[in-house]
Write an enzyme that holds these catalytic residues in place. Structure first.
Site, PDB file in Angstrom:
ATOM      1  N   ASP A  79      46.505  -0.647  45.362  1.00  0.00           N
ATOM      2  CA  ASP A  79      46.267   0.471  46.291  1.00  0.00           C
ATOM      3  C   ASP A  79      45.075   0.164  47.191  1.00  0.00           C
ATOM      4  O   ASP A  79      44.170   0.983  47.346  1.00  0.00           O
ATOM      5  CB  ASP A  79      46.063   1.777  45.524  1.00  0.00           C
ATOM      6  CG  ASP A  79      46.194   3.004  46.433  1.00  0.00           C
ATOM      7  OD1 ASP A  79      46.833   2.900  47.514  1.00  0.00           O
ATOM      8  OD2 ASP A  79      45.666   4.074  46.075  1.00  0.00           O
ATOM      9  N   LYS A  81      43.176   0.004  50.488  1.00  0.00           N
ATOM     10  CA  LYS A  81      43.182   0.748  51.748  1.00  0.00           C
ATOM     11  C   LYS A  81      41.737   1.053  52.116  1.00  0.00           C
ATOM     12  O   LYS A  81      40.843   0.965  51.258  1.00  0.00           O
ATOM     13  CB  LYS A  81      43.994   2.039  51.615  1.00  0.00           C
ATOM     14  CG  LYS A  81      43.494   2.967  50.504  1.00  0.00           C
ATOM     15  CD  LYS A  81      44.427   4.154  50.310  1.00  0.00           C
ATOM     16  CE  LYS A  81      43.962   5.043  49.154  1.00  0.00           C
ATOM     17  NZ  LYS A  81      44.885   6.166  48.940  1.00  0.00           N
ATOM     18  N   ASN A  84      39.455   3.091  49.911  1.00  0.00           N
ATOM     19  CA  ASN A  84      39.028   2.507  48.640  1.00  0.00           C
ATOM     20  C   ASN A  84      38.040   1.362  48.830  1.00  0.00           C
ATOM     21  O   ASN A  84      37.874   0.529  47.943  1.00  0.00           O
ATOM     22  CB  ASN A  84      40.235   2.038  47.829  1.00  0.00           C
ATOM     23  CG  ASN A  84      41.006   3.214  47.255  1.00  0.00           C
ATOM     24  OD1 ASN A  84      40.478   4.313  47.138  1.00  0.00           O
ATOM     25  ND2 ASN A  84      42.253   2.996  46.917  1.00  0.00           N
ATOM     26  N   ASP A 100      38.394   2.453  43.021  1.00  0.00           N
ATOM     27  CA  ASP A 100      39.667   3.077  42.646  1.00  0.00           C
ATOM     28  C   ASP A 100      40.668   2.071  42.086  1.00  0.00           C
ATOM     29  O   ASP A 100      41.648   1.702  42.729  1.00  0.00           O
ATOM     30  CB  ASP A 100      40.274   3.846  43.814  1.00  0.00           C
ATOM     31  CG  ASP A 100      41.404   4.767  43.342  1.00  0.00           C
ATOM     32  OD1 ASP A 100      41.751   4.728  42.133  1.00  0.00           O
ATOM     33  OD2 ASP A 100      41.937   5.518  44.168  1.00  0.00           O
ATOM     34  N   THR A 119      49.858   3.399  48.866  1.00  0.00           N
ATOM     35  CA  THR A 119      49.742   4.387  49.935  1.00  0.00           C
ATOM     36  C   THR A 119      50.635   3.942  51.094  1.00  0.00           C
ATOM     37  O   THR A 119      50.582   2.773  51.479  1.00  0.00           O
ATOM     38  CB  THR A 119      48.269   4.504  50.373  1.00  0.00           C
ATOM     39  OG1 THR A 119      47.490   4.901  49.239  1.00  0.00           O
ATOM     40  CG2 THR A 119      48.095   5.530  51.476  1.00  0.00           C
TER      41      THR A 119
END
Length: 197
Positions: A79, A81, A84, A100, A119
């Site tokens: 994840d 992005k 994060n 995260d 995401t």
């Protein structure tokens, strides 16, 4: 939560948020981690619109170092992005921290993951096809590099379904209006990361 704590405690890299200690009672976990004051990379992208190549290179070098370290320890983040990635108060982009690890997973060499996790803007097409490995993190970093340099996502849509449909094609472009003045090396770098297998 316990999986994330265990993964973070097993990692020691300057660009990964450090957990110093954690406690739990019947209802809660209490996590003691380093304090990072510069906010999210996402907010900095919104404020700046886009980054120059020098700052983008500094950011990407750290992100790639961090993810290479994770992969060498058989951890896939899943994840990545701008939300994060945290910045230090100086906002010099030379001390970022990846956070995260809630969807991170330990993997074995040759193993294929099947869960659709991530995401929408940053998810790899192989994740949408339920057959992927650690390379999904490289795709996410490619999307981030594209956004950092242009201020726009490479795969867009009005809904999550439209975004995912665009991602599944694996096709993106470097529109001259936005990408004029950005080096061919930067474009080649992004193209290499956004390789649809």
């Amino acid at each position: 939560m316990q999986s994330e704590i265990n993964i973070l405690r097993s990692l020691d890299h300057p660009n990964i948020v450090k957990i110093f200690e954690y406690f739990e009672d019947e209802k809660r976990y209490y996590i003691v981690q380093e304090h990072i004051q510069g906010g999210e990379l996402f907010d900095e992208i919104i404020a700046k619109g886009k980054f120059n190549e020098k700052d983008a290179a500094v950011l990407m070098k750290q992100l790639l170092s961090c993810i290479s370290y994770c992969h060498s320890h058989n951890i896939v983040h899943r994840d990545l992005k701008p939300e994060n990635v945290l910045l230090e108060a100086s906002k010099e982009f030379d001390q970022i921290k990846v956070i995260d690890f809630g969807t991170a997973q330990v993997f074995r060499k040759g193993e294929h993951l099947k869960e659709t996790i991530g995401t929408p803007y940053y998810i790899a097409p192989e994740v949408l096809n339920h057959n992927y490995g650690k390379e999904c993190d490289i795709w996410s970093l490619g999307v981030m590099a594209y956004i950092i340099l242009s201020g726009l996502p490479p795969f867009n849509g009005g809904t999550d379904a439209e975004i995912m449909s665009s991602i599944k094609t694996g096709k993106f472009s470097f529109a001259p209006k936005v990408w004029t003045g950005i080096s061919q090396q930067a474009k080649d770098f992004i193209t290499a990361m956004l390789t649809f297998d």
